[in-house]
Structures are given as C-alpha cells and as structure tokens.
Design an enzyme around this catalytic site. Structure first.
Site, mmCIF file in Angstrom:
data_model
loop_
_atom_site.group_PDB
_atom_site.id
_atom_site.type_symbol
_atom_site.label_atom_id
_atom_site.label_comp_id
_atom_site.label_asym_id
_atom_site.label_seq_id
_atom_site.Cartn_x
_atom_site.Cartn_y
_atom_site.Cartn_z
ATOM 1 C CE LYS A 1 0.510 -21.083 -24.523
ATOM 2 N NZ LYS A 1 0.571 -21.287 -23.098
ATOM 3 C CB CYS B 1 -4.782 -22.960 -22.766
ATOM 4 S SG CYS B 1 -4.839 -21.605 -21.596
HETATM 5 N N1 SAJ Z 1 -7.197 -33.142 -18.835
HETATM 6 C C1 SAJ Z 1 -7.643 -34.460 -19.020
HETATM 7 N N2 SAJ Z 1 -6.749 -35.479 -18.873
HETATM 8 C C2 SAJ Z 1 -5.439 -35.259 -18.531
HETATM 9 C C3 SAJ Z 1 -4.992 -33.940 -18.360
HETATM 10 C C4 SAJ Z 1 -5.902 -32.895 -18.519
HETATM 11 O O1 SAJ Z 1 -8.817 -34.696 -19.316
HETATM 12 O O2 SAJ Z 1 -4.700 -36.248 -18.396
HETATM 13 C C5 SAJ Z 1 -8.142 -32.028 -19.013
HETATM 14 C C6 SAJ Z 1 -8.351 -31.218 -17.742
HETATM 15 O O3 SAJ Z 1 -9.314 -31.822 -16.903
HETATM 16 C C7 SAJ Z 1 -8.802 -29.883 -18.302
HETATM 17 C C8 SAJ Z 1 -8.011 -29.779 -19.610
HETATM 18 O O4 SAJ Z 1 -7.580 -31.092 -19.911
HETATM 19 O O5 SAJ Z 1 -10.191 -29.922 -18.598
HETATM 20 C C9 SAJ Z 1 -6.829 -28.842 -19.553
HETATM 21 O O6 SAJ Z 1 -6.141 -28.990 -18.328
HETATM 22 P P1 SAJ Z 1 -4.551 -28.998 -18.234
HETATM 23 O O7 SAJ Z 1 -4.183 -29.146 -16.810
HETATM 24 O O8 SAJ Z 1 -3.984 -29.993 -19.167
HETATM 25 O O9 SAJ Z 1 -4.105 -27.593 -18.829
HETATM 26 P P2 SAJ Z 1 -4.502 -26.054 -18.588
HETATM 27 O O10 SAJ Z 1 -5.497 -25.663 -19.614
HETATM 28 O O11 SAJ Z 1 -4.807 -25.741 -17.167
HETATM 29 O O12 SAJ Z 1 -3.061 -25.366 -18.896
HETATM 30 C C10 SAJ Z 1 -2.426 -25.655 -20.135
HETATM 31 C C11 SAJ Z 1 -0.978 -26.079 -19.825
HETATM 32 N N3 SAJ Z 1 -0.331 -26.585 -21.031
HETATM 33 C C12 SAJ Z 1 0.320 -27.783 -21.033
HETATM 34 O O13 SAJ Z 1 0.381 -28.496 -20.067
HETATM 35 C C13 SAJ Z 1 0.984 -28.164 -22.323
HETATM 36 C C14 SAJ Z 1 -0.197 -24.877 -19.279
HETATM 37 O O14 SAJ Z 1 1.168 -25.202 -19.093
HETATM 38 C C15 SAJ Z 1 -0.316 -23.687 -20.240
HETATM 39 O O15 SAJ Z 1 0.376 -22.547 -19.737
HETATM 40 C C16 SAJ Z 1 -1.791 -23.342 -20.353
HETATM 41 O O16 SAJ Z 1 -2.459 -24.479 -20.935
HETATM 42 C C17 SAJ Z 1 -1.905 -22.112 -21.248
HETATM 43 O O17 SAJ Z 1 -2.026 -21.008 -20.677
HETATM 44 O O18 SAJ Z 1 -1.772 -22.232 -22.451
#
Ligand code: SAJ
Length: 444
Positions: A226, A280
């Site tokens: 995780k 996360c």
């Molecule tokens: N972000 C970027 N660039 C990207 C992708 C995301 O700047 O290319 C930023 C987003 O804007 C945001 C942050 O990253 O601020 C996180 O967003 P996210 O969509 O990557 O993830 P979370 O936090 O919504 O959810 C993550 C997910 N983990 C992964 O994709 C590995 C989700 O599957 C997990 O269940 C969740 O964390 C968790 O609960 O741990």
C-alpha cells in the site's frame, strides 16, 4: 410513508455479521457495500452525530452514489451505526493513521490500537480481524500483540503453536475519491495474513463483495504494498513537477515537452501541478522513509520536490500579479484535485490563500464545489465568485485545479487575459510575452 428507516423490528437488530470500525471516507462506503452483499453490518464511530446521520439513512461525506446506497441498506435493516461495539464475526478497522504531532512525519497508529482494544473486548474464537487503514510495516503485528495482551484466553496467530482462535489480516483499500464505490467493488485487493490461514479467512470474506482479483500474501508485504503504491505515484508526480520547474527556468513549455516525450512507447510522464494534495500520496511515502531513513533518499526527495512545487507556483503567480498592477485576479479552483469537493491538504487552496493575504480584495476565487471560502480567507477581502463573472471581470487567471468546467472554457473567453495555467488545461492559450516571468502563458 416516511423515508426515515425505523430503528426497531429490523433484521439488523440481531447480532451483526460484520463490524466496521471508523465510518469515514473508506469505512462508510465499505460498510455499505458489505451490507449490500447481504451481511448485517454494524458501523462504529466515535462521533455521535455521524452515527445519528447514518441511522437516519443519510451520509456525512460526499461521494458519488453513496447517499442512495446507504439509504437503501439502512432502510433494509442491513446497516446500522453505533458508538458502542458489539460482538460480530468479522471486524474491519478503517480509522485514520495521521502523522504524530510531536515529530517529523512519523506515523501515529494510536487510532488503530485504540480500535483494536475495543475489538478485543468482544472478540471470540472463530472471529476475523482485518486492518484496512494505511499503516507502517509491522502495524498488524502490533495490533495482534495488543489484542493478545488484552485477551490471553484466546490463541493468537503467529504466537502459539496449533490452530489459533482468531484470524488477523491486513487488506489496504486503493480507491480514488469520486470513484470509491466502483473501485471498492472492482479493484484487485492484496490480502496479507499474519499466517496463510489468516489470509485465507480474510480472502473468503472479501470474496463476498469484491469482484476484482484478491491475492493473498503476508501482512507485512501487504502493508508495504500500500505504501509503495502511493510512493510510486508521488515519485512520478515529482518527476513531472521537477520538469516543470526546469522548463520554467529554461523558458520551455513543459506540457509540450511531456506530450512529445510520451510519444515514446516506454515513457509515460505524469502531469505537473501546483503540488501534491490529499491525505494519502503526500503522507504515505513518509511512512516508508520513517521505517528506513538511511535507505530512502529518492522517496524523501520526491516528497520534498512536490512540496517545493507549491512555493514555486506561489512565486510565479506573484510575479504575474506584480506584472499587472491593479488587475483583478481569479484563482480557479481550491480542491486538491479535479472534480471533487475535498479541499483538505490542497495546494490550490494554499496558493489562493497566500495570494488573498497579499493582494486582498483584488483576489477572486472560483470553486464550483464550494458554497463559501474556507476560514483562512476570512478578513483577506477575497471573494468567492462564479466562473462567468471571473471571465468577464478578471484580467489575471491562475488555474490551480483542472475541474472539467474550467477545462472547457473556450479560448475566446480567455483571450486578452494573463494566464498562469499550473495544470496545463489550456494548451491553446497564446504563448509567452517577452519580459513575462518564465513559464507563464500570457495572451498576445
Ligand atoms: N496529481 C498531480 N499530477 C498527476 C496526478 C496527480 O499533480 O499526474 C496530484 C493531484 O492533483 C492531487 C494528488 O496528486 O493533488 C493526489 O491525487 P491522486 O489522484 O494521484 O491520488 P489520491 O490521493 O486521490 O488517491 C491515491 C490513489 N493512489 C494511487 O493512485 C497510487 C488511490 O488509488 C489510493 O487509494 C489513495 O491515494 C489512498 O487512499 O491511499
């Protein structure tokens, strides 16, 4: 007929099959999905108002389709909530694991241990205890040890010879906000048992409501998996953010560079943004670093790069505002990512609030998912306005969130404006004007 489910003479007044401890963003959807599969579920939460809300068939969090699902399972008597634990066959713990207050990014597992001690009080032979909270490696064993100390009458897995009385496992969630119900059902799951037998018991439970593939392993590997998933994403976002900082310095369009590089069949660079938000990805990598500080320079640096990006964006937005004295500024978005109403730990919110403190009533915020501005905007003079008003009245646009509603604004409505697009949603925005801060797209 009233929509409010009655609290008496429902099947769920009987002993629950499953008790879900913690009714937050993961616990409540999980409880509802288990109930939908036909189990009698008791949801446990420390907050009375949360319990009351759920028992009325309503919800206290925003998540797509969750309201209808919770209403349905409460009405059918399959889900009820309480502040008091009851005997059950399976216990699922989904409580927060924040940073400890006194330290630098060290994990606080006290909520997990508190939940485990509640479970211990009603545990009986044959039960299964599953931890879902994102946790540092070794937490499931610590939880087992705590239960063992409280219940010396029960044989614990991995501590005594012979068949243990209870099964203990770790099974992390991996759902995306906004897609939680769909992903809880369809994502693959890693199920880590303290022993293989524990993993098999937990597997049988998840198979009742998960359609994705469930893969068994040991508890420590599942815990690490995780953390690794979120650290992997953080490192990859850091790479994109570092590229955007370098491109700003070199006067390059990072979006163009990434678009071209991603035409390589084995390159897939993520998107830069104003930093990494949410609860996360900006947290979990530190749990790995904390467990092995000497061996994690890459993961630590990625965290630092992503945090630094926020300050880079503040500096560039400030330069753009300073280049347009007296202009009205619109910050587009406060959420931590697109198309959700979650503003906690959001870089967009931090950038907008910093500009509001510096430029007061010149700053306008557009956030279609907010009814009012968060507390830190109070007394800054900044206003919450709608998108149409911003496009009519504001000369400087700072794009902080890639909400769909922003993405589709046609060029004609943005022309003549100074734009800092931190999310790359407007690739057709006319290019830089000489003398402007590097990396800013200004209308020609
Ligand atoms: N972000 C970027 N660039 C990207 C992708 C995301 O700047 O290319 C930023 C987003 O804007 C945001 C942050 O990253 O601020 C996180 O967003 P996210 O969509 O990557 O993830 P979370 O936090 O919504 O959810 C993550 C997910 N983990 C992964 O994709 C590995 C989700 O599957 C997990 O269940 C969740 O964390 C968790 O609960 O741990």
């Amino acid at each position: 007929m009233s929509n409010t489910p009655s609290s008496s003479s429902k099947p769920n007044d009987l002993k629950p099959d499953v008790c879900v401890v913690g009714l937050g963003y993961i616990g409540l959807p999980t409880a509802a999905i288990i109930a939908r599969a036909g189990c009698r579920v008791l949801g446990l939460d420390v907050t009375q108002s949360v319990v009351d809300t759920i028992n009325r068939g309503e919800i206290h969090i925003e998540e797509v389709d969750l309201d209808g699902l919770v209403h349905g399972v409460v009405q059918r008597g399959l889900l009820r909530a309480s502040t008091r634990i009851e005997p059950s066959d399976v216990f699922v713990i989904a409580v927060p694991t924040p940073f400890a207050k006194d330290d630098h990014h060290s994990p606080d597992i006290s909520y997990v241990l508190a939940a485990a001690s509640e479970v211990a009080a009603v545990l009986k032979a044959g039960d299964t205890v599953i931890l879902e909270s994102t946790s540092p490696v070794g937490t499931t064993e610590k939880m087992r040890d705590m239960i063992a100390g409280l219940r010396p009458d029960l044989k614990m897995p991995g501590l005594t010879a012979g068949t243990p009385d209870v099964s203990i496992a770790y099974c992390p969630e991996r759902v995306l906000p906004g897609r939680i119900l769909e992903e809880l059902t369809n994502n693959d799951r890693s199920i880590g048992g303290i022993t293989p037998r524990c993993a098999r018991k937990a597997l049988a439970f998840y198979k009742r409501f998960v359609r994705g593939t469930c893969i068994t392993t040991d508890a420590r590997s599942a815990e690490m998996t995780k953390l690794v998933e979120n650290a992997y994403r953080d490192v990859n976002i850091a790479f994109a953010n570092e590229l955007s900082i370098v491109s700003d310095r070199m006067g390059l369009d990072v979006w163009e560079v990434i678009r071209l590089a991603n035409r390589h069949p084995r390159v897939n660079i993520l998107s830069p943004g104003p930093g990494v938000g949410g609860h996360c990805i900006a947290v979990d990598p530190w749990f790995i670093v904390h467990g092995a500080p000497e061996d994690t320079p890459l993961i630590r640096t990625a965290r630092e790069v992503n945090d630094k990006k926020i300050h880079h964006v503040i500096a560039h937005a400030t330069a753009l505002v300073e280049a347009h004295p007296g202009a009205k500024i619109a910050c587009l978005g406060l959420a931590f990512k697109a198309n959700i109403d979650d503003f906690r730990e959001s870089p967009a919110r931090l950038v907008a609030a910093t500009l509001a403190r510096r430029y007061g009533s010149r700053v306008h915020v557009v956030e279609p998912y907010a009814a009012q501005l968060p507390r830190e905007f109070t007394d800054t003079g900044a206003h919450l306005i709608d998108l149409d008003t911003a496009l009519e009245d504001c000369d400087v646009l700072v794009v902080l969130v890639d909400h769909d509603v922003f993405r589709v604004v046609p060029l004609a409505e943005r022309s003549g404006k100074a734009v800092y697009d931190t999310r790359g949603i407007w690739p057709d925005q006319p290019g830089e004007v000489s003398g402007a801060p590097a990396g800013l797209r200004l209308a020609s």
